[in-house]
Design a protein around this motif. Structure first.
Motif, mmCIF file in Angstrom:
data_model
loop_
_atom_site.group_PDB
_atom_site.id
_atom_site.type_symbol
_atom_site.label_atom_id
_atom_site.label_comp_id
_atom_site.label_asym_id
_atom_site.label_seq_id
_atom_site.Cartn_x
_atom_site.Cartn_y
_atom_site.Cartn_z
ATOM 1 N N GLU A 77 0.900 -1.660 -0.221
ATOM 2 C CA GLU A 77 0.105 0.099 0.309
ATOM 3 C C GLU A 77 0.927 1.124 0.458
ATOM 4 O O GLU A 77 1.501 1.442 0.487
ATOM 5 N N PRO A 78 0.299 2.012 -0.153
ATOM 6 C CA PRO A 78 0.953 4.016 -1.269
ATOM 7 C C PRO A 78 1.212 4.159 0.750
ATOM 8 O O PRO A 78 0.614 5.543 0.482
ATOM 9 N N ILE A 79 1.642 3.805 1.557
ATOM 10 C CA ILE A 79 1.863 4.561 2.962
ATOM 11 C C ILE A 79 3.424 4.333 3.479
ATOM 12 O O ILE A 79 3.617 3.851 3.203
ATOM 13 N N HIS A 80 3.181 5.652 4.589
ATOM 14 C CA HIS A 80 4.634 5.622 4.880
ATOM 15 C C HIS A 80 4.448 5.494 7.035
ATOM 16 O O HIS A 80 3.598 6.780 7.326
ATOM 17 N N GLY A 81 5.334 5.608 7.357
ATOM 18 C CA GLY A 81 5.582 6.075 8.877
ATOM 19 C C GLY A 81 6.190 7.874 9.275
ATOM 20 O O GLY A 81 6.720 7.801 7.996
ATOM 21 N N ASP A 82 5.892 8.228 10.230
ATOM 22 C CA ASP A 82 5.626 9.675 10.006
ATOM 23 C C ASP A 82 6.840 9.869 10.899
ATOM 24 O O ASP A 82 8.425 10.427 10.807
ATOM 25 N N TYR A 83 6.759 8.895 11.683
ATOM 26 C CA TYR A 83 7.739 8.023 12.377
ATOM 27 C C TYR A 83 8.773 7.005 12.782
ATOM 28 O O TYR A 83 7.151 6.142 13.582
ATOM 29 N N VAL A 84 9.463 6.715 12.366
ATOM 30 C CA VAL A 84 9.915 5.217 12.467
ATOM 31 C C VAL A 84 11.365 5.121 13.000
ATOM 32 O O VAL A 84 11.870 5.607 13.034
ATOM 33 N N GLY A 85 11.046 3.715 13.444
ATOM 34 C CA GLY A 85 11.898 3.799 14.689
ATOM 35 C C GLY A 85 13.539 2.957 13.297
ATOM 36 O O GLY A 85 14.244 3.275 13.574
ATOM 37 N N PHE A 86 12.698 1.904 13.303
ATOM 38 C CA PHE A 86 14.162 0.682 12.256
ATOM 39 C C PHE A 86 12.935 0.446 11.015
ATOM 40 O O PHE A 86 12.504 -0.370 11.382
ATOM 41 N N GLU A 87 14.347 0.332 10.514
ATOM 42 C CA GLU A 87 13.957 0.034 9.084
ATOM 43 C C GLU A 87 14.530 -1.851 9.417
ATOM 44 O O GLU A 87 15.652 -2.364 9.591
ATOM 45 N N ILE A 88 13.724 -3.105 9.096
ATOM 46 C CA ILE A 88 14.145 -3.958 9.023
ATOM 47 C C ILE A 88 13.562 -5.053 8.122
ATOM 48 O O ILE A 88 12.816 -4.629 7.483
ATOM 49 N N PRO A 89 14.893 -6.256 7.686
ATOM 50 C CA PRO A 89 14.396 -6.963 6.392
ATOM 51 C C PRO A 89 12.986 -7.999 7.108
ATOM 52 O O PRO A 89 12.499 -8.007 7.825
ATOM 53 N N ASP A 90 12.693 -8.627 6.178
ATOM 54 C CA ASP A 90 11.929 -9.526 5.873
ATOM 55 C C ASP A 90 11.955 -11.175 6.874
ATOM 56 O O ASP A 90 12.063 -11.988 5.572
ATOM 57 N N GLU A 91 11.867 -10.340 7.785
ATOM 58 C CA GLU A 91 12.321 -11.653 8.401
ATOM 59 C C GLU A 91 10.879 -11.127 10.105
ATOM 60 O O GLU A 91 10.392 -10.476 10.001
ATOM 61 N N PHE A 92 10.533 -12.357 10.752
ATOM 62 C CA PHE A 92 9.432 -11.633 11.173
ATOM 63 C C PHE A 92 10.258 -12.210 12.716
ATOM 64 O O PHE A 92 10.742 -12.940 13.714
ATOM 65 N N VAL A 93 9.458 -11.250 13.677
ATOM 66 C CA VAL A 93 9.773 -11.218 14.456
ATOM 67 C C VAL A 93 9.167 -10.853 15.699
ATOM 68 O O VAL A 93 8.126 -10.579 15.643
ATOM 69 N N VAL A 94 9.571 -10.896 17.219
ATOM 70 C CA VAL A 94 8.831 -11.202 18.382
ATOM 71 C C VAL A 94 9.625 -10.275 19.203
ATOM 72 O O VAL A 94 10.438 -10.098 19.138
ATOM 73 N N GLY A 95 8.516 -9.940 19.621
ATOM 74 C CA GLY A 95 8.945 -9.316 21.273
ATOM 75 C C GLY A 95 8.620 -7.435 21.669
ATOM 76 O O GLY A 95 8.385 -7.427 20.102
ATOM 77 N N TYR A 96 8.289 -7.504 22.602
ATOM 78 C CA TYR A 96 8.467 -5.921 22.821
ATOM 79 C C TYR A 96 6.829 -5.217 22.308
ATOM 80 O O TYR A 96 6.295 -4.394 21.617
ATOM 81 N N GLY A 97 5.943 -6.461 22.443
ATOM 82 C CA GLY A 97 4.967 -6.206 21.901
ATOM 83 C C GLY A 97 4.481 -6.843 20.903
ATOM 84 O O GLY A 97 2.780 -7.230 20.462
ATOM 85 N N LEU A 98 5.433 -7.258 20.052
ATOM 86 C CA LEU A 98 4.862 -8.372 18.652
ATOM 87 C C LEU A 98 4.915 -10.034 19.367
ATOM 88 O O LEU A 98 5.600 -10.135 20.100
ATOM 89 N N ASP A 99 4.399 -10.341 18.391
ATOM 90 C CA ASP A 99 3.625 -12.179 18.692
ATOM 91 C C ASP A 99 3.893 -12.596 18.120
ATOM 92 O O ASP A 99 3.931 -11.856 16.471
ATOM 93 N N PHE A 100 3.788 -13.957 18.313
ATOM 94 C CA PHE A 100 4.003 -15.044 17.599
ATOM 95 C C PHE A 100 2.474 -16.206 18.138
ATOM 96 O O PHE A 100 3.275 -16.116 18.969
ATOM 97 N N ALA A 101 1.269 -16.106 17.640
ATOM 98 C CA ALA A 101 0.401 -16.757 18.181
ATOM 99 C C ALA A 101 -0.239 -16.100 19.603
ATOM 100 O O ALA A 101 0.029 -16.908 20.525
#
Ligand code: IMP
Ligand code: MG
Length: 177
Positions: free
Chosen positions: A134-158
Motif C-alpha cells: 500500500e502507498p503508506i509511510h510512517g511519519d515517525y519510524v524507529g527501525f527499518e528491518i529486513p523481511d523476517e518475522f520478529v517478536v518481542g516488545y509487544g509483537l507476538d507469534f500466536a
C-alpha cells in the motif's frame, strides 16, 4: 521448538523511542496530542513513547482483526474496537508496532480521517519496507528491518513473546512460511 535471535536490543530500542518522543514533542510544541494505539502489539511501544513526550498527551486504543494464519495476513481487515471519543479537531498520532504490507494502517487511517482530525500522523517502531503493498509511510519510524518475522516488545507469534524486552527474530516454528 522456536529459536530466538536478538535483532534489536533493549538499549537501542530505548534510545530510539526517546528520540522519537523528542521529535514528536518538537513537532507539536504547545499542542495536545492523542496517541491511538493499535491493540495489542503497540501497547509496550505506546507506554514507553508516551513517557518521552513532553506535551499534553491522552490515549485511546483501537483493535482490528486480520484474517489469515499467525504469520501471513489475508488482506482483510475488520474493526473490532473503535476509539472511545470523537477525534474531531485533534492531533492524532497512530501508534503501531510494525508497518508490514501497510493494509492495517491504511484501513485505520481512512477510518480515522472520517473523524476530521486536525492532523493525523503515524508512529511505527518497525518498518518492513520491502513488504509494502500500500502507498503508506510512517511519519515517525524507529527501525527499518529486513523481511523476517520478529517478536518481542509487544509483537507476538500466536499471542506469545509479547513480553520479551528485546526485538528478536523467530527463526523457525511449528508454522513456518
Ligand atoms: P500490515 O497490515 O501487513 O502492515 O501488518 C501489520 C500487522 O501485522 C502488525 O500490526 C502486526 O500485528 C503484524 N505483523 C507484521 N509483521 C510482523 C512480524 O514480523 N511479527 C509480528 N507481527 C507482525
Ligand atoms: Mg499489531
Amino acid at each position: 521448538m522456536e529459536k530466538l535471535r536478538v535483532l534489536i536490543g533493549r538499549e537501542r530500542i530505548a534510545a530510539k523511542v526517546a528520540e522519537m518522543g523528542q521529535r514528536i514533542s518538537q513537532d507539536f510544541a504547545g499542542e495536545p496530542v492523542v496517541l491511538i494505539g493499535v491493540l495489542k502489539g503497540a501497547t509496550i511501544f505506546l507506554a514507553d513513547l508516551a513517557r518521552q513526550i513532553t506535551l499534553d498527551v491522552s490515549f485511546d486504543f483501537i483493535a482490528v482483526s486480520s484474517y489469515g494464519t499467525a504469520k501471513q495476513q489475508s488482506g482483510e481487515v475488520k474493526l473490532v474496537k473503535d476509539v472511545d471519543r470523537s477525534m474531531e479537531g485533534r492531533n492524532i498520532i497512530l501508534v503501531e508496532d510494525i508497518l508490514d504490507t501497510g493494509l492495517t494502517l491504511t484501513y485505520i487511517q481512512s477510518m480515522l480521517r472520517a473523524h476530521q482530525p486536525k492532523s493525523l500522523r503515524i508512529a511505527a517502531l518497525l518498518d518492513k519496507v520491502s513488504r509494502r503493498t500500500e502507498p503508506i509511510h510512517g511519519d515517525y519510524v524507529g527501525f527499518e528491518i529486513p523481511d523476517e518475522f520478529v517478536v518481542g516488545y509487544g509483537l507476538d507469534f500466536a499471542e506469545r513473546y509479547r513480553n520479551l524486552p528485546d526485538i528478536c527474530v523467530l527463526e523457525s516454528g511449528p508454522e513456518s512460511e
